[in-house]
Design a protein around this motif. Structure first.
Motif, mmCIF file in Angstrom:
data_model
loop_
_atom_site.group_PDB
_atom_site.id
_atom_site.type_symbol
_atom_site.label_atom_id
_atom_site.label_comp_id
_atom_site.label_asym_id
_atom_site.label_seq_id
_atom_site.Cartn_x
_atom_site.Cartn_y
_atom_site.Cartn_z
ATOM 1 N N CYS A 145 30.614 40.326 37.652
ATOM 2 C CA CYS A 145 29.296 40.687 38.152
ATOM 3 C C CYS A 145 29.447 41.065 39.616
ATOM 4 O O CYS A 145 30.537 40.997 40.187
ATOM 5 C CB CYS A 145 28.286 39.570 37.940
ATOM 6 N N ARG A 146 28.358 41.479 40.243
ATOM 7 C CA ARG A 146 28.455 42.023 41.590
ATOM 8 C C ARG A 146 28.991 41.034 42.617
ATOM 9 O O ARG A 146 29.553 41.418 43.638
ATOM 10 C CB ARG A 146 27.089 42.540 42.036
ATOM 11 N N ALA A 147 28.828 39.739 42.323
ATOM 12 C CA ALA A 147 29.336 38.719 43.245
ATOM 13 C C ALA A 147 30.824 38.446 43.068
ATOM 14 O O ALA A 147 31.407 37.676 43.832
ATOM 15 C CB ALA A 147 28.559 37.416 43.056
ATOM 16 N N ALA A 148 31.449 39.076 42.091
ATOM 17 C CA ALA A 148 32.842 38.777 41.740
ATOM 18 C C ALA A 148 33.822 39.557 42.614
ATOM 19 O O ALA A 148 34.581 40.407 42.152
ATOM 20 C CB ALA A 148 33.082 39.060 40.264
ATOM 21 N N GLN A 149 33.822 39.236 43.906
ATOM 22 C CA GLN A 149 34.787 39.830 44.820
ATOM 23 C C GLN A 149 36.181 39.257 44.561
ATOM 24 O O GLN A 149 36.321 38.156 44.012
ATOM 25 C CB GLN A 149 34.379 39.555 46.265
ATOM 26 N N VAL A 150 37.195 39.993 44.980
ATOM 27 C CA VAL A 150 38.574 39.549 44.765
ATOM 28 C C VAL A 150 39.355 39.637 46.071
ATOM 29 O O VAL A 150 39.071 40.477 46.930
ATOM 30 C CB VAL A 150 39.276 40.381 43.667
ATOM 31 N N THR A 181 44.723 42.041 52.934
ATOM 32 C CA THR A 181 44.309 40.703 52.495
ATOM 33 C C THR A 181 42.816 40.438 52.679
ATOM 34 O O THR A 181 42.377 39.289 52.599
ATOM 35 C CB THR A 181 45.107 39.627 53.251
ATOM 36 N N GLU A 182 42.024 41.493 52.903
ATOM 37 C CA GLU A 182 40.577 41.337 53.032
ATOM 38 C C GLU A 182 39.917 41.367 51.648
ATOM 39 O O GLU A 182 40.523 41.762 50.652
ATOM 40 C CB GLU A 182 39.995 42.448 53.919
ATOM 41 N N TRP A 183 38.637 40.962 51.598
ATOM 42 C CA TRP A 183 37.897 40.939 50.341
ATOM 43 C C TRP A 183 37.694 42.345 49.789
ATOM 44 O O TRP A 183 37.475 43.300 50.540
ATOM 45 C CB TRP A 183 36.530 40.287 50.535
ATOM 46 N N LYS A 184 37.777 42.462 48.460
ATOM 47 C CA LYS A 184 37.468 43.706 47.751
ATOM 48 C C LYS A 184 36.232 43.459 46.886
ATOM 49 O O LYS A 184 36.141 42.445 46.199
ATOM 50 C CB LYS A 184 38.642 44.126 46.853
ATOM 51 N N GLU A 185 35.317 44.414 46.909
ATOM 52 C CA GLU A 185 34.085 44.272 46.145
ATOM 53 C C GLU A 185 34.353 44.409 44.643
ATOM 54 O O GLU A 185 35.360 44.992 44.223
ATOM 55 C CB GLU A 185 33.066 45.331 46.580
ATOM 56 N N ALA A 186 33.426 43.894 43.838
ATOM 57 C CA ALA A 186 33.550 43.997 42.383
ATOM 58 C C ALA A 186 33.594 45.459 41.937
ATOM 59 O O ALA A 186 34.290 45.806 40.978
ATOM 60 C CB ALA A 186 32.393 43.268 41.706
ATOM 61 N N ALA A 241 37.072 46.584 42.183
ATOM 62 C CA ALA A 241 37.860 46.023 41.086
ATOM 63 C C ALA A 241 37.592 46.757 39.777
ATOM 64 O O ALA A 241 38.505 46.947 38.960
ATOM 65 C CB ALA A 241 37.564 44.530 40.925
ATOM 66 N N ARG A 242 36.367 47.179 39.570
ATOM 67 C CA ARG A 242 36.024 47.961 38.371
ATOM 68 C C ARG A 242 36.677 49.327 38.420
ATOM 69 O O ARG A 242 37.247 49.798 37.428
ATOM 70 C CB ARG A 242 34.494 48.094 38.271
ATOM 71 N N GLU A 243 36.639 49.971 39.550
ATOM 72 C CA GLU A 243 37.228 51.309 39.686
ATOM 73 C C GLU A 243 38.739 51.280 39.514
ATOM 74 O O GLU A 243 39.330 52.249 39.035
ATOM 75 C CB GLU A 243 36.866 51.891 41.053
#
Length: 252
Positions: A126-131, A165-170, A173-175
């Motif tokens: 979901c949109r909160a699922a940053q990696v 090493t910074e956060w990536k948005e969901a 990750a989908r793209e």
């Protein structure tokens, strides 16, 4: 804290839901990782189970990776390799399981949590699922989960995650192929995850098993490869720069 947490299996007709939890942002100490392997293996052996849904508890962090308290206790290479084999064993269990595994990522995934997402046969978020992969920032590297990342996302995207090493948005990750779909929030995510797993469980079990075997072709060397990678990481975590970085994090 490292002795807390749980893994439960919830059987639903011809599929099973496995849920792991830990009060420290669903981080995974060694005993929980071993327990998760046992639950995956048990579901794989159960002829009544046709598909698996794997998720964590709550609606916040999916998995904060390996348990930090345990990481700080490593004193020698053997203990280091054993520690980093924790997530390797989970990935290998997901690989050898003959049933398709759907992973639902409802919140942030860090380190080994990203590895679980990458080892899924089908992963949704979901949109909160940053990696995020922060291993390089503490002078080690995501060596153990890297084969799963490359298999799922390709070398370019895996390299970007490892080096930046910074956060990536969901959405990112989908793209890049880590997530197959991204939903607005946890409630919608979990609802659609159940629908999809039920649909998978009603497909031909023989065809599904053979398809999974084909999708994982070329990974027969992973048991040895991941063990070697765990050994490399176990050596690096003992180096002075890694110890300094970990000591700095402990003070925060």
């Amino acid at each position: 804290m490292s002795n807390q947490g749980s893994v439960i299996s919830d059987h639903r007709d011809n599929w099973v839901r496995i849920i792991f939890s830990h009060p420290a942002h669903n981080s995974m100490p060694a005993h929980l990782l071993a327990e998760l392997v046992n639950h995956i293996d048990a579901a794989g052996r159960n002829d009544e189970v046709k598909a698996i849904l794997l998720r964590s508890a709550g609606e916040d962090t999916f998995c904060a990776g390996a348990n930090f308290d345990e990481l700080l206790t490593i004193q020698d290479e053997e203990a280091g390799q054993q520690f980093f084999m924790g997530f390797a064993n989970v990935i290998l269990a997901m690989r050898r399981c003959p049933k398709p595994i759907v992973v639902a990522v409802q919140g942030k995934a860090i380190g080994g949590g990203v590895g679980i997402a990458a080892a899924a046969d089908y992963c949704i978020g979901c949109r909160a699922a940053q990696v995020k992969l922060s291993e390089l920032a503490i002078a080690i590297g995501p060596f153990v989960i890297l084969p799963a990342l490359i298999r799922k996302m390709g070398l370019a995207a895996a390299s970007e995650m490892c080096l930046d090493t910074e956060w990536k948005e969901a959405k990112w990750a989908r793209e890049k192929g880590l997530y197959q779909k991204v939903y607005d929030g946890p409630e919608e995510l979990f609802r659609n995850a159940r629908v999809f797993v039920i649909r998978l469980a009603n497909q031909s079990a023989t065809a599904t098993t053979r398809l999974k075997r084909s999708l994982w072709s070329g990974t027969d060397h992973w048991p040895q490869d991941l063990a070697e990678r765990a050994g490399i990481t176990g050596q690096l975590v003992l180096q002075p720069d890694a110890k300094a970085a970990l000591a700095k994090l402990k003070k925060k």
